[in-house]
Design a protein around this motif. Sequence first.
Motif, PDB file in Angstrom:
ATOM      1  N   PRO A   4       9.764   6.415  12.642  1.00 47.06           N
ATOM      2  CA  PRO A   4       8.917   5.407  13.290  1.00 47.06           C
ATOM      3  C   PRO A   4       8.917   4.097  12.518  1.00 47.06           C
ATOM      4  CG  PRO A   4       7.766   7.516  13.131  1.00 47.06           C
ATOM      5  CD  PRO A   4       9.002   7.637  12.302  1.00 47.06           C
ATOM      6  N   ARG A   5       9.056   3.002  13.228  1.00 43.02           N
ATOM      7  CA  ARG A   5       9.081   1.701  12.557  1.00 43.02           C
ATOM      8  C   ARG A   5       7.737   1.359  11.934  1.00 43.02           C
ATOM      9  NH1 ARG A   5      12.543   0.029  17.761  1.00 43.02           N
ATOM     10  NH2 ARG A   5      14.615   0.300  16.854  1.00 43.02           N
ATOM     11  N   GLU A   6       6.673   1.951  12.455  1.00 47.68           N
ATOM     12  CA  GLU A   6       5.366   1.677  11.878  1.00 47.68           C
ATOM     13  C   GLU A   6       5.220   2.258  10.476  1.00 47.68           C
ATOM     14  OE1 GLU A   6       4.697   4.844  15.142  1.00 47.68           O
ATOM     15  OE2 GLU A   6       6.007   3.138  14.755  1.00 47.68           O
ATOM     16  N   THR A   7       6.133   3.183  10.105  1.00 46.25           N
ATOM     17  CA  THR A   7       6.099   3.732   8.746  1.00 46.25           C
ATOM     18  C   THR A   7       6.282   2.626   7.714  1.00 46.25           C
ATOM     19  OG1 THR A   7       7.006   5.838   9.518  1.00 46.25           O
ATOM     20  CG2 THR A   7       7.145   5.397   7.161  1.00 46.25           C
ATOM     21  N   VAL A   8       7.171   1.686   8.005  1.00 49.57           N
ATOM     22  CA  VAL A   8       7.412   0.570   7.097  1.00 49.57           C
ATOM     23  C   VAL A   8       6.171  -0.305   6.998  1.00 49.57           C
ATOM     24  CG1 VAL A   8       8.827  -1.483   6.708  1.00 49.57           C
ATOM     25  CG2 VAL A   8       9.878   0.592   7.582  1.00 49.57           C
ATOM     26  N   ILE A   9       5.524  -0.535   8.128  1.00 51.87           N
ATOM     27  CA  ILE A   9       4.316  -1.348   8.134  1.00 51.87           C
ATOM     28  C   ILE A   9       3.213  -0.679   7.314  1.00 51.87           C
ATOM     29  CG2 ILE A   9       2.450  -2.196   9.623  1.00 51.87           C
ATOM     30  CD1 ILE A   9       4.530  -2.742  11.763  1.00 51.87           C
ATOM     31  N   LEU A  10       3.017   0.605   7.534  1.00 52.36           N
ATOM     32  CA  LEU A  10       1.965   1.321   6.812  1.00 52.36           C
ATOM     33  C   LEU A  10       2.233   1.373   5.316  1.00 52.36           C
ATOM     34  CD1 LEU A  10       1.304   4.301   9.262  1.00 52.36           C
ATOM     35  CD2 LEU A  10      -0.139   2.302   8.861  1.00 52.36           C
ATOM     36  N   SER A  11       3.504   1.420   4.923  1.00 57.72           N
ATOM     37  CA  SER A  11       3.821   1.454   3.488  1.00 57.72           C
ATOM     38  C   SER A  11       3.383   0.165   2.804  1.00 57.72           C
ATOM     39  CB  SER A  11       5.323   1.674   3.278  1.00 57.72           C
ATOM     40  OG  SER A  11       6.084   0.536   3.660  1.00 57.72           O
ATOM     41  N   GLN A  12       3.534  -0.964   3.487  1.00 59.46           N
ATOM     42  CA  GLN A  12       3.122  -2.235   2.896  1.00 59.46           C
ATOM     43  C   GLN A  12       1.604  -2.387   2.900  1.00 59.46           C
ATOM     44  OE1 GLN A  12       5.339  -4.207   1.331  1.00 59.46           O
ATOM     45  NE2 GLN A  12       6.727  -2.530   1.849  1.00 59.46           N
ATOM     46  N   VAL A  13       0.957  -1.879   3.942  1.00 63.41           N
ATOM     47  CA  VAL A  13      -0.507  -1.879   3.972  1.00 63.41           C
ATOM     48  C   VAL A  13      -1.039  -1.046   2.811  1.00 63.41           C
ATOM     49  CG1 VAL A  13      -2.536  -1.145   5.284  1.00 63.41           C
ATOM     50  CG2 VAL A  13      -0.634  -2.257   6.461  1.00 63.41           C
ATOM     51  N   ALA A  14      -0.397   0.098   2.553  1.00 60.11           N
ATOM     52  CA  ALA A  14      -0.832   0.973   1.475  1.00 60.11           C
ATOM     53  C   ALA A  14      -0.578   0.352   0.111  1.00 60.11           C
ATOM     54  CB  ALA A  14      -0.118   2.318   1.575  1.00 60.11           C
ATOM     55  N   PHE A  15       0.590  -0.270  -0.069  1.00 60.92           N
ATOM     56  CA  PHE A  15       0.926  -0.866  -1.358  1.00 60.92           C
ATOM     57  C   PHE A  15      -0.070  -1.949  -1.738  1.00 60.92           C
ATOM     58  CE2 PHE A  15       3.219  -4.510  -3.353  1.00 60.92           C
ATOM     59  CZ  PHE A  15       3.238  -3.997  -4.642  1.00 60.92           C
ATOM     60  N   HIS A  16      -0.313  -2.881  -0.838  1.00 61.77           N
ATOM     61  CA  HIS A  16      -1.272  -3.939  -1.139  1.00 61.77           C
ATOM     62  C   HIS A  16      -2.708  -3.410  -1.095  1.00 61.77           C
ATOM     63  CE1 HIS A  16       1.554  -7.285  -1.356  1.00 61.77           C
ATOM     64  NE2 HIS A  16       2.203  -6.697  -0.367  1.00 61.77           N
ATOM     65  N   GLY A  17      -2.927  -2.340  -0.329  1.00 58.41           N
ATOM     66  CA  GLY A  17      -4.241  -1.728  -0.298  1.00 58.41           C
ATOM     67  C   GLY A  17      -4.628  -1.125  -1.632  1.00 58.41           C
ATOM     68  N   TYR A  18      -3.636  -0.652  -2.378  1.00 56.17           N
ATOM     69  CA  TYR A  18      -3.898  -0.122  -3.716  1.00 56.17           C
ATOM     70  C   TYR A  18      -4.507  -1.213  -4.602  1.00 56.17           C
ATOM     71  CZ  TYR A  18      -2.500   0.425  -8.610  1.00 56.17           C
ATOM     72  OH  TYR A  18      -2.481   0.430  -9.977  1.00 56.17           O
ATOM     73  N   LYS A  19      -3.937  -2.401  -4.566  1.00 54.23           N
ATOM     74  CA  LYS A  19      -4.468  -3.503  -5.369  1.00 54.23           C
ATOM     75  C   LYS A  19      -5.869  -3.895  -4.892  1.00 54.23           C
ATOM     76  CE  LYS A  19       0.114  -5.443  -6.317  1.00 54.23           C
ATOM     77  NZ  LYS A  19       0.974  -6.649  -6.248  1.00 54.23           N
ATOM     78  N   PHE A  20      -6.050  -3.874  -3.596  1.00 55.86           N
ATOM     79  CA  PHE A  20      -7.359  -4.211  -3.037  1.00 55.86           C
ATOM     80  C   PHE A  20      -8.410  -3.204  -3.487  1.00 55.86           C
ATOM     81  CE2 PHE A  20     -10.359  -3.634   0.577  1.00 55.86           C
ATOM     82  CZ  PHE A  20     -11.007  -4.858   0.487  1.00 55.86           C
ATOM     83  N   MET A  21      -8.053  -1.921  -3.514  1.00 52.00           N
ATOM     84  CA  MET A  21      -9.010  -0.897  -3.927  1.00 52.00           C
ATOM     85  C   MET A  21      -9.348  -1.008  -5.409  1.00 52.00           C
ATOM     86  SD  MET A  21      -9.976   0.497  -1.236  1.00 52.00           S
ATOM     87  CE  MET A  21     -11.042   1.704  -2.044  1.00 52.00           C
ATOM     88  N   VAL A  22      -8.368  -1.449  -6.218  1.00 52.20           N
ATOM     89  CA  VAL A  22      -8.669  -1.706  -7.627  1.00 52.20           C
ATOM     90  C   VAL A  22      -9.736  -2.790  -7.737  1.00 52.20           C
ATOM     91  CG1 VAL A  22      -7.745  -2.624  -9.797  1.00 52.20           C
ATOM     92  CG2 VAL A  22      -6.437  -0.939  -8.495  1.00 52.20           C
ATOM     93  N   GLU A  23      -9.629  -3.824  -6.923  1.00 52.22           N
ATOM     94  CA  GLU A  23     -10.622  -4.892  -6.924  1.00 52.22           C
ATOM     95  C   GLU A  23     -11.971  -4.382  -6.441  1.00 52.22           C
ATOM     96  OE1 GLU A  23      -8.840  -7.881  -4.534  1.00 52.22           O
ATOM     97  OE2 GLU A  23      -7.329  -8.415  -6.030  1.00 52.22           O
ATOM     98  N   MET A  24     -11.967  -3.442  -5.485  1.00 50.95           N
ATOM     99  CA  MET A  24     -13.222  -2.865  -5.018  1.00 50.95           C
ATOM    100  C   MET A  24     -13.899  -2.041  -6.121  1.00 50.95           C
ATOM    101  SD  MET A  24     -13.956  -3.843  -1.930  1.00 50.95           S
ATOM    102  CE  MET A  24     -13.338  -5.425  -2.543  1.00 50.95           C
ATOM    103  N   VAL A  25     -13.088  -1.355  -6.923  1.00 46.97           N
ATOM    104  CA  VAL A  25     -13.644  -0.611  -8.054  1.00 46.97           C
ATOM    105  C   VAL A  25     -14.291  -1.584  -9.046  1.00 46.97           C
ATOM    106  CG1 VAL A  25     -13.070   0.818 -10.065  1.00 46.97           C
ATOM    107  CG2 VAL A  25     -12.085   1.341  -7.827  1.00 46.97           C
ATOM    108  N   LEU A  26     -13.636  -2.705  -9.286  1.00 45.03           N
ATOM    109  CA  LEU A  26     -14.213  -3.718 -10.178  1.00 45.03           C
ATOM    110  C   LEU A  26     -15.510  -4.271  -9.591  1.00 45.03           C
ATOM    111  CD1 LEU A  26     -10.966  -5.625 -11.233  1.00 45.03           C
ATOM    112  CD2 LEU A  26     -12.300  -4.015 -12.592  1.00 45.03           C
ATOM    113  N   CYS A  27     -15.544  -4.424  -8.271  1.00 45.40           N
ATOM    114  CA  CYS A  27     -16.784  -4.873  -7.624  1.00 45.40           C
ATOM    115  C   CYS A  27     -17.898  -3.841  -7.831  1.00 45.40           C
ATOM    116  CB  CYS A  27     -16.552  -5.096  -6.127  1.00 45.40           C
ATOM    117  SG  CYS A  27     -15.596  -6.576  -5.733  1.00 45.40           S
TER     118      CYS A  27
END
Length: 259
Positions: free
Chosen positions: A102-125
Amino acid sequence: MARARTFFGVENRALFVELVRSAFKQTDHNSVAGALWSLIAPFAMLTALYLVFRQRFGEELRAYPLYLLLGIAVVSYFATTTRLLITILFAYRPLLLNTTVPRETVILSQVAFHGYKFMVEMVLCALLALHYGTFTWQGMLAALPLLLAFFALVTGVGMIGAVLFSFARDVEHIWTLVTHLLMFVTPVFYGLDTLSAPARFIIYWLNPLTPFLVALRGAMIGPPASPGVYLHALLIGTVVLVGGYAAFLSAESAAMERT
């Protein structure tokens, strides 16, 4: 070729993991600081905004550094990830044309990759909330559905943008301009109460990030956002994801031919 739409199949999961791992490798390649850069940028922005606006808004808004960091994290993740997703079909064209995943697999991988950084910021919050005495487990639990809906919003917008970009390259330039303005048309460093009624109406109802930010601040800083705001944010994420995915499925073949 028929495409395997079951994302949780073994092959699709393996590709998803490999794409995320590849994104990490590319980001940290030849970098001394590595993953620390993902934290340096938001804290540099936090410092700049705090020094500029603390006298104007800092005394009125509770836990102002935390208030700022939440706004910066939400806007930065949305802007960075959606700008990337707009060109994702073009960037991964050889892979997408020569596999049946599925082509959406590529999309979800990028959402997850940048989501990891976002969640780190949420932990700092969350750590900042502990520092200011605004941390509650009820607030953290309330924030989880909001974060899931926020990821849904980003994914849905990215899917719509990816399809539109395949037919009109101007979409990338237009969206880049829009995301640059988000830091100012989202209540990152100011409160909605400081705006006039017409401006408050526009920024709340026409900017999909505002309900998420208001609800997240209610969960981490308090007082809790009204149920209407909370449900508004959840509804936006759900509707945009469903609509974006439906548009993606109906137009992906034509989009790949035009990419």
